[in-house]
Each structure stands twice: as structure tokens, then as C-alpha cells.
Motif scaffolding. Structure first.
Motif, PDB file in Angstrom:
ATOM      1  N   HIS A  29      45.610  49.367  38.963  1.00 63.31           N
ATOM      2  CA  HIS A  29      45.506  48.272  37.991  1.00 63.31           C
ATOM      3  C   HIS A  29      44.133  48.344  37.359  1.00 63.31           C
ATOM      4  O   HIS A  29      43.123  48.297  38.062  1.00 63.31           O
ATOM      5  N   ARG A  31      42.872  46.182  35.047  1.00 67.40           N
ATOM      6  CA  ARG A  31      42.269  44.884  34.718  1.00 67.40           C
ATOM      7  C   ARG A  31      42.155  44.029  35.976  1.00 67.40           C
ATOM      8  O   ARG A  31      43.083  43.985  36.793  1.00 67.40           O
ATOM      9  N   TYR A  33      40.643  40.119  37.274  1.00 71.32           N
ATOM     10  CA  TYR A  33      40.231  38.788  36.839  1.00 71.32           C
ATOM     11  C   TYR A  33      39.714  37.996  38.027  1.00 71.32           C
ATOM     12  O   TYR A  33      40.256  38.101  39.136  1.00 71.32           O
ATOM     13  N   TYR A  48      36.491  38.721  33.550  1.00 75.73           N
ATOM     14  CA  TYR A  48      37.419  39.804  33.803  1.00 75.73           C
ATOM     15  C   TYR A  48      36.799  41.155  33.479  1.00 75.73           C
ATOM     16  O   TYR A  48      35.824  41.256  32.720  1.00 75.73           O
ATOM     17  N   ALA A  93      42.784  38.340  40.541  1.00 76.51           N
ATOM     18  CA  ALA A  93      44.078  38.830  40.071  1.00 76.51           C
ATOM     19  C   ALA A  93      43.869  40.177  39.409  1.00 76.51           C
ATOM     20  O   ALA A  93      42.782  40.480  38.907  1.00 76.51           O
ATOM     21  N   SER A  94      44.907  40.992  39.410  1.00 80.74           N
ATOM     22  CA  SER A  94      44.836  42.264  38.699  1.00 80.74           C
ATOM     23  C   SER A  94      46.100  42.469  37.885  1.00 80.74           C
ATOM     24  O   SER A  94      47.130  41.829  38.145  1.00 80.74           O
ATOM     25  N   SER A  95      45.987  43.322  36.894  1.00 75.99           N
ATOM     26  CA  SER A  95      47.154  43.612  36.061  1.00 75.99           C
ATOM     27  C   SER A  95      47.150  45.086  35.677  1.00 75.99           C
ATOM     28  O   SER A  95      46.099  45.717  35.577  1.00 75.99           O
ATOM     29  N   SER A 100      49.323  43.843  30.411  1.00 75.52           N
ATOM     30  CA  SER A 100      48.119  43.124  30.818  1.00 75.52           C
ATOM     31  C   SER A 100      48.316  41.630  30.934  1.00 75.52           C
ATOM     32  O   SER A 100      47.468  40.938  31.459  1.00 75.52           O
ATOM     33  N   ASP A 101      49.438  41.120  30.492  1.00 74.21           N
ATOM     34  CA  ASP A 101      49.580  39.688  30.651  1.00 74.21           C
ATOM     35  C   ASP A 101      50.369  39.305  31.881  1.00 74.21           C
ATOM     36  O   ASP A 101      50.650  38.150  32.079  1.00 74.21           O
ATOM     37  N   GLN A 103      49.793  39.053  35.611  1.00 72.90           N
ATOM     38  CA  GLN A 103      48.719  39.129  36.595  1.00 72.90           C
ATOM     39  C   GLN A 103      49.258  38.849  37.985  1.00 72.90           C
ATOM     40  O   GLN A 103      50.055  37.927  38.188  1.00 72.90           O
TER      41      GLN A 103
ATOM     42  N   SER B  93      49.059  32.707  28.201  1.00 71.80           N
ATOM     43  CA  SER B  93      48.021  33.637  27.778  1.00 71.80           C
ATOM     44  C   SER B  93      48.201  33.839  26.285  1.00 71.80           C
ATOM     45  O   SER B  93      49.314  34.068  25.799  1.00 71.80           O
TER      46      SER B  93
END
Lengths: 114, 114
Positions: A29, A31, A33, A48, A93-95, A100-101, A103, B93
Motif C-alpha cells: 500500500h 498511501r 494516513y 498522510y 490507515a493505508s490504501s 486510494s479512496d 482505506q 472523501s
């Protein structure tokens, strides 16, 4: 498939001490946050990263808060000179790339400042 | 700015009752909408999501429809179970937000008794 992990799960500290929390995101992942959740409230976005770059940090609550993700994998959140008002649950949190939305959250670190 | 408002709890129901948790939002652009659930002692889990108007998200018997005309994303379930007892968070988001960071409502506690 291991999820997002956070350590420690609980931290009790005295006012004025520094604390550091760690987050290990889901593998690959890109991204990551950080959020803060206080009692009776929804999570509040703090900062983030995309890989190792911290792309948004204006929501960090004060200059006592800082975060790093030095190699684009795990991240740390540090709070210096803790205050009683910092007591809260800190969530990571990660994505994944390309979604990317969506999480995925870790279990959180509960901080108590005495 | 972007915000989410959800009905205050607690919501107390008997098993097999119908559930509605209201959620309305304010956002610029075209946000994605989410429901997350937090079971006792666990982290936030994505329950369902919808990314454009009139989309219906569904999972585990829960449903929510993205209504742009009423800026709403109400959560429904036809027959709740004791195991559905948890805190439910509505979130959005928005494309103009840093890294698609989530904006959460305050959460609604659901308690289901047998």
C-alpha cells in the motif's frame, strides 16, 4: 493477508513526556494516513504519505506532532511534550495504488496522558 | 467546507427489527461516500461504499444509496442481529481533499437485543 498493525496498542504517559507510535501498513500500500479519534467523535484526519513523501501535514494539531515514513513502508507518529488534551485513540490507515479512496484501518493506539 | 452529519444515537432495537441510520453530507465536487463499522474492541472496517450518484453500496445485508439531490447516504438493514451491535460511521472523501482523506461523522451506536 495481514492487515494494518499498530504498536503499542495502549500507552500511558505523564504530561510533558514524548511518545512515539508505529504503524505498519498492508504490504505494497503506497498511501498511509494518520487520524485521531476522541471519545464520542469520528476520526479526524491528521496527515498522510504517498510512499515516503508527506504530502499533507497542515492538519497536524500543533508543532508538537510530527510523522515520518522514511522508507515508504512503516510510519511513526511522534508527540512531543504531551498534554492531557492529547489523550485519544490514534488510528493509522493505508490504501493501495489505484484505489486510494478505500482505506483500511489498524486497531489504533490508545494514548492516556496523566 | 466538507462535512458529514449523522443521526445521534444510541439506537436500540430488538433482533429482526428494521434499521435506518441517517447520514447527510456537504461537499464540493463529487465525493465518494462510505459507511465504516467499529465493533467493540476492534478497528474500523469498511462496510460499504458508493462512488457516484444513484450508486447503491451493499454488504452483509446492509445497503445505502448515494442520493445527490438530497445529499444523503442513509444506512439500512431489513433485519438486524445481535452481532450487528457496533458503532457506525458515515464518511466522505472529496476529490479536492488532500490524498482523499476521509471526513467522518460522529458515529451512531447501535445496540441490538435478543
Amino acid at each position: 493477508d495481514t492487515g494494518v498493525s499498530q504498536n503499542p496498542r495502549h500507552k500511558i504517559t505523564k504530561r510533558g513526556q514524548n511518545v512515539t507510535f508505529r504503524c505498519d501498513p498492508i504490504s505494497e500500500h503506497n498511501r498511509l494516513y494518520w487520524y485521531r479519534q476522541t471519545l464520542g467523535q469520528g476520526p479526524e484526519f491528521l496527515t498522510y504519505f504517498q510512499n515516503e513523501a508527506q504530502l499533507e501535514k497542515s492538519r497536524l494539531l500543533s508543532d508538537r506532532f510530527s510523522a515520518e515514513r522514511p522508507k515508504g513502508s512503516f510510519s511513526t507518529l511522534e508527540i512531543q511534550r504531551t498534554e492531557q488534551g492529547d489523550s485519544a485513540m490514534y488510528l493509522c490507515a493505508s490504501s493501495p495504488t489505484g484505489a486510494s479512496d478505500t482505506q483500511y484501518f489498524g486497531p489504533g493506539t490508545r494514548l492516556t496522558v496523566l | 467546507g466538507n462535512s458529514v452529519t449523522q443521526m445521534e444515537g444510541p439506537v436500540t432495537l430488538s433482533e429482526e427489527a428494521f434499521l435506518t441510520i441517517n447520514c447527510t453530507y456537504t461537499a464540493t465536487g463529487y465525493p465518494s461516500l462510505f459507511w465504516y463499522v467499529q465493533y467493540p474492541g476492534e478497528g474500523l472496517q469498511l462496510l460499504l461504499k458508493a462512488t457516484k450518484a444513484d450508486d447503491k453500496g451493499s454488504n452483509k445485508g446492509f445497503e445505502a444509496t448515494y442520493r445527490k439531490e438530497t445529499t444523503s447516504f442513509h444506512l439500512e438493514k431489513g433485519s438486524v442481529q445481535v452481532s450487528d451491535s457496533a458503532v457506525y460511521f458515515c464518511a466522505l472523501s472529496a476529490p479536492n481533499q488532500a490524498g482523499t482523506a476521509l471526513i467522518f461523522g460522529k458515529g451512531t451506536t447501535l445496540s441490538v437485543s435478543s
